[in-house]
Design an enzyme around this catalytic site. Structure first.
Site, PDB file in Angstrom:
ATOM      1  N   ILE A  59      12.330   0.829   6.449  1.00 33.95           N
ATOM      2  CA  ILE A  59      11.872   1.112   7.807  1.00 33.95           C
ATOM      3  C   ILE A  59      12.416   0.100   8.809  1.00 33.95           C
ATOM      4  CG2 ILE A  59       9.784   2.292   7.057  1.00 33.95           C
ATOM      5  CD1 ILE A  59       8.242  -0.253   7.848  1.00 33.95           C
ATOM      6  N   LEU A  69      14.231  -5.890   5.952  1.00 37.41           N
ATOM      7  CA  LEU A  69      13.125  -6.715   6.420  1.00 37.41           C
ATOM      8  C   LEU A  69      11.780  -6.088   6.099  1.00 37.41           C
ATOM      9  CD1 LEU A  69      14.533  -7.902   9.871  1.00 37.41           C
ATOM     10  CD2 LEU A  69      14.532  -9.115   7.681  1.00 37.41           C
ATOM     11  N   SER A  70      11.754  -4.751   6.005  1.00 39.68           N
ATOM     12  CA  SER A  70      10.510  -4.072   5.637  1.00 39.68           C
ATOM     13  C   SER A  70      10.847  -2.700   5.081  1.00 39.68           C
ATOM     14  CB  SER A  70       9.580  -3.930   6.842  1.00 39.68           C
ATOM     15  OG  SER A  70       8.336  -3.372   6.463  1.00 39.68           O
ATOM     16  N   CYS A  71      10.041  -2.260   4.128  1.00 38.86           N
ATOM     17  CA  CYS A  71      10.266  -0.934   3.560  1.00 38.86           C
ATOM     18  C   CYS A  71       8.979  -0.399   2.957  1.00 38.86           C
ATOM     19  CB  CYS A  71      11.372  -0.963   2.501  1.00 38.86           C
ATOM     20  SG  CYS A  71      10.950  -1.900   1.020  1.00 38.86           S
TER      21      CYS A  71
END
Length: 401
Positions: A59, A69-71
């Site tokens: 994401i 960095l984010s998922c």
């Protein structure tokens, strides 16, 4: 041209859960949450088929490359961690790492209207996304906080459960303070270059594991205890080790160009058999344990051929090194792979022999998992039970088979 109607999100969701349940033991409560919460509404930038595949969804990519960095985590791992958490109706649960908001929605389903879910992330873009998706799916009671997850959520009291959905390297003091005896922590913790998801019961003065399973997560920001350094002139081979280890990458430069010693353990596996327990056992016995990673070019030119090029256990000591290898064998008409070690440097043979000794011990009890006991930093040796001790700034970690 096909005119078939594509399967609905509900159909795809049930297929996903059926697939997970076939190989992962789910509780009735976790299965219900997975079948109820619409994952596709938390990852709107992918198709429904992609949302309900057993794979992670990024994401927020990393502009510098590498790990995102984010998922949204792999659904089967999400399910496992929820089972290990054992959240009950009415519980207060704190989540470190907000992700897409999907996990918080699952937690809200598990604790019910009498419970409380607080999800925390340091990245305001991530919390904005999570807040938006949670509100859009009717999960307005979930509290979303933008702050360093290492601080926890002291204003929400003492949670019964804490779940960490980013890769931690240490246990911050705030988590110790907020988790009282009887609470439970599920956390992906890294040490010696590898990561394991731990399910821990908070007891008086310590936390004790009953779950130790291989995993991988985006690392938590602000915890810089792992070191990474190249050990060859071309930067194709790197070591990953912990700050407490006396490993000097400069002393290892050129070691891979020295004559190698190959040692066979006599232990073989099938191609579909896991051998990650070798690494886990090494972390409980040998202070030189770390991770080696070799780029494809280093493998192709024969400089370094670890068992798994991107991440394999190694032993590094002074100007010498050994790493885990796999060698294809034909045994009675079937293909097997022998575990062994390749050593370089003056003590390369000795390190390779040490690694093979642990391979043989692993072979005698392949399914064995150690008990991991965490004590707050500063706990005197006399109050720590037997086992191998790893010291981090916030925790003294004891690994015992």
């Amino acid at each position: 041209m096909s005119t078939a109607t594509p399967p609905s999100p509900k159909t795809l969701r049930n297929r996903m859960v059926d697939t997970i349940a076939a190989t992962h033991p789910l509780t009735a409560e976790v299965e219900d949450a997975l079948r109820t919460v619409p994952r596709h509404e938390f990852v709107p930038d992918v198709t429904a088929e992609q949302a309900y595949a057993d794979q992670s969804v990024t994401i927020k990519p990393n502009p510098a490359g590498g790990l995102p960095l984010s998922c949204a985590s792999v659904p089967s791992l999400v399910a496992d961690m929820l089972v290990w958490l054992r959240a009950q109706p009415g519980d207060t649960v704190v989540e470190i790492g907000a992700g897409t908001g999907y996990n918080a929605a699952l937690l809200a389903r598990l604790v019910g209207p009498g419970g409380k879910v607080v999800t925390i992330d340091i990245d305001q873009d991530v919390t904005a996304h999570a807040r938006k998706t949670l509100e859009a799916t009717g999960n307005t009671a979930v509290t979303v906080l933008t702050r360093d997850g290492a601080l926890g959520a002291p204003e929400h009291g003492h949670p019964a459960r804490m779940i960490v959905t980013v890769g931690a390297w240490d246990i911050p003091a705030a988590w110790w303070d907020q988790l009282e005896p009887g609470a439970r922590l599920v956390v992906p913790l890294s040490w010696r270059g590898q990561a394991r998801c731990l399910g821990l019961d908070r007891q008086a003065g310590k936390m004790v594991s009953d779950v130790v399973e291989l995993c991988g997560f985006v690392p938590m920001l602000g915890q810089d205890g792992e070191r990474t350094a190249a050990i060859d002139a071309d930067g194709l081979v790197t070591l990953h080790f912990d700050a407490d280890q006396p490993i000097d990458p400069a002393a290892l430069h050129g070691t891979l160009d020295q004559p190698r010693t190959q040692v066979a353990s006599g232990v073989t596996i099938r191609g579909d058999e896991s051998f990650d327990g070798v690494w886990l056992r090494l972390t409980a016995t040998d202070p030189a344990t770390c991770r080696i990673a070799a780029d494809r070019a280093a493998v192709d030119n024969g400089r370094c051929k670890p068992a798994i090029p991107s991440r394999s256990p190694a032993l590094a000591e002074g100007d010498s090194l050994a790493y885990l290898t796999l060698t294809r064998r034909e045994i009675e008409g079937s293909v097997r792979f022998e575990l062994g070690a390749t050593g370089h440097g003056p003590a390369g043979r000795h390190l390779a022999d040490r690694m093979c000794d642990q391979i043989r011990l692993w072979d005698k009890a392949r399914g064995a998992r150690p008990t991991i006991t965490l004590h707050p930093a500063g706990m005197p040796d006399g109050k720590i039970g037997g086992g191998y001790v790893i010291n981090k700034p916030g925790v003294r970690m004891v690994i015992a088979y």
